[in-house]
Design a protein around this motif. Sequence first.
Motif, PDB file in Angstrom:
ATOM      1  N   GLY A   1      -4.604  -1.306  -6.430  1.00  0.00           N
ATOM      2  CA  GLY A   1      -4.257  -0.040  -7.147  1.00  0.00           C
ATOM      3  C   GLY A   1      -5.354   0.001  -7.287  1.00  0.00           C
ATOM      4  N   HIS A   2      -6.674  -0.425  -7.920  1.00  0.00           N
ATOM      5  CA  HIS A   2      -7.603  -0.459  -8.300  1.00  0.00           C
ATOM      6  C   HIS A   2      -8.515   0.030  -6.857  1.00  0.00           C
ATOM      7  CE1 HIS A   2     -11.816  -2.354  -9.921  1.00  0.00           C
ATOM      8  NE2 HIS A   2     -11.963  -2.613  -8.525  1.00  0.00           N
ATOM      9  N   GLU A   3      -8.298  -0.299  -6.132  1.00  0.00           N
ATOM     10  CA  GLU A   3      -9.023   0.301  -4.439  1.00  0.00           C
ATOM     11  C   GLU A   3      -8.854   1.361  -4.722  1.00  0.00           C
ATOM     12  OE1 GLU A   3     -11.849  -1.079  -3.989  1.00  0.00           O
ATOM     13  OE2 GLU A   3     -11.142  -2.996  -4.675  1.00  0.00           O
ATOM     14  N   VAL A   4      -7.626   1.994  -4.764  1.00  0.00           N
ATOM     15  CA  VAL A   4      -7.036   3.382  -4.884  1.00  0.00           C
ATOM     16  C   VAL A   4      -7.884   3.839  -6.052  1.00  0.00           C
ATOM     17  CG1 VAL A   4      -4.547   5.376  -4.624  1.00  0.00           C
ATOM     18  CG2 VAL A   4      -4.917   3.051  -3.539  1.00  0.00           C
TER      19      VAL A   4
ATOM     20  N   ALA B   1       0.684  -1.431  -0.010  1.00  0.00           N
ATOM     21  CA  ALA B   1      -0.154   0.226   0.064  1.00  0.00           C
ATOM     22  C   ALA B   1       0.970   0.577   0.334  1.00  0.00           C
ATOM     23  CB  ALA B   1      -1.402   0.434   1.425  1.00  0.00           C
ATOM     24  N   ASN B   2       2.353   1.183   0.538  1.00  0.00           N
ATOM     25  CA  ASN B   2       2.763   2.008   0.983  1.00  0.00           C
ATOM     26  C   ASN B   2       3.538   2.842  -0.561  1.00  0.00           C
ATOM     27  OD1 ASN B   2       2.563   2.763   3.621  1.00  0.00           O
ATOM     28  ND2 ASN B   2       4.415   1.750   4.482  1.00  0.00           N
ATOM     29  N   ALA B   3       3.816   1.533  -0.956  1.00  0.00           N
ATOM     30  CA  ALA B   3       4.008   1.981  -2.945  1.00  0.00           C
ATOM     31  C   ALA B   3       3.328   2.752  -3.766  1.00  0.00           C
ATOM     32  CB  ALA B   3       5.005   0.980  -2.733  1.00  0.00           C
ATOM     33  N   ILE B   4       2.004   2.085  -3.582  1.00  0.00           N
ATOM     34  CA  ILE B   4       0.958   2.270  -4.462  1.00  0.00           C
ATOM     35  C   ILE B   4       0.608   3.808  -4.090  1.00  0.00           C
ATOM     36  CG2 ILE B   4      -1.447   1.642  -5.145  1.00  0.00           C
ATOM     37  CD1 ILE B   4       0.161  -0.539  -6.844  1.00  0.00           C
ATOM     38  N   THR B   5       0.453   3.836  -2.988  1.00  0.00           N
ATOM     39  CA  THR B   5      -0.176   5.764  -2.557  1.00  0.00           C
ATOM     40  C   THR B   5       1.337   6.529  -2.896  1.00  0.00           C
ATOM     41  OG1 THR B   5       0.887   4.854  -0.146  1.00  0.00           O
ATOM     42  CG2 THR B   5      -1.866   4.949  -0.787  1.00  0.00           C
ATOM     43  N   ALA B   6       2.251   6.323  -2.766  1.00  0.00           N
ATOM     44  CA  ALA B   6       3.370   7.676  -2.802  1.00  0.00           C
ATOM     45  C   ALA B   6       3.196   8.282  -4.492  1.00  0.00           C
ATOM     46  CB  ALA B   6       4.398   6.434  -2.638  1.00  0.00           C
ATOM     47  N   GLU B   7       2.429   7.013  -5.215  1.00  0.00           N
ATOM     48  CA  GLU B   7       1.951   7.224  -6.696  1.00  0.00           C
ATOM     49  C   GLU B   7       0.772   8.369  -6.661  1.00  0.00           C
ATOM     50  OE1 GLU B   7       4.842   6.806  -8.819  1.00  0.00           O
ATOM     51  OE2 GLU B   7       5.579   6.120  -7.330  1.00  0.00           O
ATOM     52  N   VAL B   8       0.333   8.202  -6.013  1.00  0.00           N
ATOM     53  CA  VAL B   8      -1.106   9.265  -5.575  1.00  0.00           C
ATOM     54  C   VAL B   8      -0.402  11.551  -5.452  1.00  0.00           C
ATOM     55  CG1 VAL B   8      -2.900  10.214  -4.507  1.00  0.00           C
ATOM     56  CG2 VAL B   8      -2.591   7.639  -4.659  1.00  0.00           C
ATOM     57  N   PRO B   9      -1.294  11.467  -6.683  1.00  0.00           N
ATOM     58  CA  PRO B   9      -0.447  12.548  -6.769  1.00  0.00           C
ATOM     59  C   PRO B   9      -1.276  13.735  -5.500  1.00  0.00           C
ATOM     60  CG  PRO B   9      -2.514  12.168  -8.635  1.00  0.00           C
ATOM     61  CD  PRO B   9      -1.641  11.188  -7.865  1.00  0.00           C
ATOM     62  N   ALA B  10       0.058  14.705  -4.883  1.00  0.00           N
ATOM     63  CA  ALA B  10      -0.472  15.286  -4.273  1.00  0.00           C
ATOM     64  C   ALA B  10      -1.694  17.006  -4.200  1.00  0.00           C
ATOM     65  CB  ALA B  10       0.521  16.461  -3.337  1.00  0.00           C
ATOM     66  N   SER B  11      -2.166  16.582  -5.543  1.00  0.00           N
ATOM     67  CA  SER B  11      -3.533  17.375  -5.632  1.00  0.00           C
ATOM     68  C   SER B  11      -4.543  16.638  -4.644  1.00  0.00           C
ATOM     69  CB  SER B  11      -3.589  17.952  -6.436  1.00  0.00           C
ATOM     70  OG  SER B  11      -3.711  16.746  -7.681  1.00  0.00           O
ATOM     71  N   GLU B  12      -4.539  15.728  -4.902  1.00  0.00           N
ATOM     72  CA  GLU B  12      -5.549  14.941  -4.070  1.00  0.00           C
ATOM     73  C   GLU B  12      -6.126  15.304  -2.817  1.00  0.00           C
ATOM     74  OE1 GLU B  12      -7.768  12.768  -5.618  1.00  0.00           O
ATOM     75  OE2 GLU B  12      -6.777  13.460  -6.905  1.00  0.00           O
TER      76      GLU B  12
END
Length: 268
Positions: A127-130, A70-81
């Motif tokens: 990744g799908h859920e995020v 989860a840490n690796a996936i969420t690290a790719e979430v844009p800061a704009s979120e």
Amino acid sequence: MPARPARLAIGALAVAALVSACSTSPLGRNQLAFYSDGDLAEMGQQSFAQYQQELPTVGGAQAQYVQCVANAITAEVPASEGIASWQVKVFKDDSANAFALPGGYIGVNTGLLDVATNQDQLAAVIGHEVGHVLAHHANERASTQAVTQGGLSVLQSAVGLQGQSGEQVMGLLGAGAQYGVVLPFSRKHESEADLIGLDLMADAGFDPSASLALWQNMAANSQGEPPAWMSTHPSNTQRMEDLRNRLPEATPRYQQAKADGKRPNCRL
């Protein structure tokens, strides 16, 4: 009291006003969005708290493994979120399921770890859920439901559907709304989250081709599927076809991530 045509026109204008409140998904699709990010984050927090009350959480190696992916996936979430941190929990439940909620909440059932057999397959699910969160699907579903319920209410009032016959007609209209509006949107959300999730996992350094193996495992563990038009999810075959078609875009992202040093090593 306005005449019947006038009342119908008023109802149509009301629905049109609701429809005008739209935004765009990460894949460029127009969508309804009536609720603020703050409202959705509060709903997510409440839902996550309720889930923790209903199911026991699991710690130890399983929790560390899921947290790593989860840490690796969420690290790719844009800061704009606007999601500063994500809470991740593993729940003791035999169903192969996971979820992510607005505001930054991720839950994974222990049963999923029997189906997603390595870090890449688990990354495809997370990744799908995020992806649902990034595409603001919760907002769209709630907004679509508001339009559907509001539209039927306006129609019932406008045409004077009362009594037993009126209830029967409204029942048919409700079924039409369910299978003609609500479920197709849900299938569209699932397909969209698959593609967003594929890009996320690739950007995080997980092999996107593992998503195909995941859905083969899911198909092998399923107890049969309802007809696609009555399901809130695409068929396993359809999902794999869509993912396979997306791989030519996701694979270069994966290769670039590895070149950038993103090589997750999450083990259970």
